[in-house]
Enzyme design. Structure first.
Site, short mmCIF file in Angstrom:
data_model
loop_
_atom_site.label_atom_id
_atom_site.label_comp_id
_atom_site.label_asym_id
_atom_site.label_seq_id
_atom_site.Cartn_x
_atom_site.Cartn_y
_atom_site.Cartn_z
N ASP A 1 0.82 -1.22 0.00
CA ASP A 1 0.00 0.00 0.00
C ASP A 1 0.86 1.27 0.00
OD1 ASP A 1 -2.40 -1.65 0.37
OD2 ASP A 1 -1.64 -1.93 2.40
N HIS B 1 -4.17 -2.12 -6.34
CA HIS B 1 -3.50 -0.90 -6.80
C HIS B 1 -4.56 0.09 -7.25
CE1 HIS B 1 0.39 -3.02 -6.90
NE2 HIS B 1 -0.30 -4.03 -7.37
#
Length: 448
Positions: free
Chosen positions: A37, A65
């Protein structure tokens, strides 16, 4: 020098002389430097506008993503983030495990947002392994069996699929496209194997085979030998970018085992997941969030279970793209980053989400670990027991308490924000090439 040493010396020199380079270009790699992340998708999106090919090399739809392009937010799980660039070919390599229903669903959702002509610019390796629904059921059951010691898996079937691959009873995409009777026999065998271990799972074999007969024709136009494709591209001077999924601290070998994913999400996974030799690697870009986050369970030395952690979570909108779980938050961790840099060999850093720190009067950075007896650690702990018992030492840096969100020139950042970036560079001995101060690709500042 003895005759033997002289001969050996000459042999060593000969070994390193006269090397021929059969490739006209290199493969640049974007890797997560923490627990995921970090904003890899945004970095890939920025770089993909200037490359010919973008690849995924490992993991599955357990990765998440987010890319903002032309005001539209795209969420990718299996597709490489580079698909938003219509001039770019996207490759899903042999090291990826693919749940076909999720792949087709992801394609449909993103086509509805404006993604076009994927059939002409997405290539899937015939050697990639398939994730079946029963893998996902098994994933959930194995997690439930662990009770209070769960690993925080995404329950997407990734671990069981890699397990099938390792025990050599997995099924690859190419087998689905070959003799369907042979595929059917192998599918029945893998189901029977899982039923012996997990009798409570329910698999309608005939219904699944009917479904996969349809999937075979849907996926067929995308499938080819990606190894030959990539090597031909390199010989022809095509530029290639690899998008690592997950991150270094989730690597099956180098992460906080067993609180890791089931693939190599460090530099080694790029080579094995795409069939590339080491000499093809060019730049290795480590993506570092300006603070640290982690989804799920496992040790987290710099975690802040206080108002600082809450502030980072709220300001950073720290919720998992795949799991929707709140991310745990803490300060930037230099010993952790030094370790992942050792493993991956970062040639430069992209520091993301610097703007999330804008409101803080002071910012702490973890700079060293100490054992319970007070001795400093000169290495990153290899076990979670050791990592769970360390004491973290912090440096305290002054904050800047002004918005950086709309700044697009590094020299226009507040002095203390620039100092924060330079501090990271000095501690890691790796240059910070880009700094992110917002969501879109336009918010990435070129430092040098």
């Amino acid at each position: 020098m003895s005759t033997t040493n002289a001969i050996n010396g000459n042999l060593y020199e000969q070994l390193h002389q006269g090397r021929t380079n059969m490739y006209k270009s290199k493969v640049d790699v974007v890797l997560g430097a923490q627990w995921g992340d970090e904003g890899k998708g945004k970095v890939v999106d920025m770089l993909a506008s200037e490359v010919d090919i973008v690849c995924r090399c490992q993991g599955g739809n357990n990765a998440g993503h987010t890319v903002v392009a032309n005001g539209t937010e795209f969420d990718f799980h299996l597709l490489p983030s580079g698909v938003v660039n219509e001039k770019c070919i996207s490759v899903i390599g042999n090291g990826v495990v693919i749940h076909l229903p999720s792949l087709f669903d992801e394609v449909l959702k993103n086509e509805a947002k404006g993604l076009q002509h994927l059939e002409h610019r997405l290539i899937i390796s015939d050697r990639a392994h398939l994730v079946f629904d029963f893998h996902q059921h098994v994933d959930g059951m194995q997690e439930a069996e662990k009770g209070g010691k769960s690993l925080g898996t995404t329950k997407k079937g990734i671990g069981p699929a890699y397990s099938s691959k390792a025990t050599r009873n997995g099924i690859r995409v190419g087998e689905l496209l070959g003799d369907f009777n042979a595929f059917s026999d192998k599918f029945k065998l893998i189901v029977a194997t899982h039923l012996r271990l997990f009798p409570s799972i329910n698999v309608d074999v005939e219904a699944e085979l009917t479904r996969y007969r349809d999937y075979a024709e849907k996926v067929r136009p995308y499938v080819k030998d990606t190894i030959c494709f990539l090597h031909t591209a390199l010989r022809n001077g095509k530029t290639i970018l690899v998008e690592g999924a997950n991150a270094a601290m989730l690597d099956i070998d180098f992460g906080t085992y067993p609180y890791v994913t089931s693939s190599n999400c460090s530099i080694g996974g790029v080579l094995t997941g795409l069939g590339l030799p080491p000499q093809t690697i060019g730049e290795v870009i480590g993506v570092v969030k300006a603070y640290t986050t982690r989804v799920g369970d496992g040790p987290f030395p710099s975690e802040q279970l206080n108002e600082i952690g809450d502030l980072l979570q709220t300001r950073g909108f720290e919720v998992g793209v795949t799991t929707k779980r709140k991310r745990r938050c803490g300060w930037l961790d230099i010993p952790l980053l030094r370790y992942t840099s050792l493993v991956n060999g970062y040639t430069c850093i992209c520091l993301t989400k610097l703007d999330i720190l804008d409101t803080l009067p002071e910012i702490k950075v973890a700079v060293s670990y100490k054992k319970a007896n007070g001795d400093k650690l000169d290495h990153f702990p290899g076990t979670i027991a050791e990592l769970g018992n360390i004491e973290v030492e912090y440096a305290v840096l002054p904050g800047w308490q002004t918005s950086t969100e709309h700044i697009r020139n590094f020299k226009e950042l507040p002095e203390n924000a620039q100092n924060y970036v330079r501090f990271l560079e000095k501690e890691l001995s790796v240059p910070v090439r880009w700094v992110g101060v917002g969501k879109g690709r336009e918010s990435i500042i070129n430092v040098h």
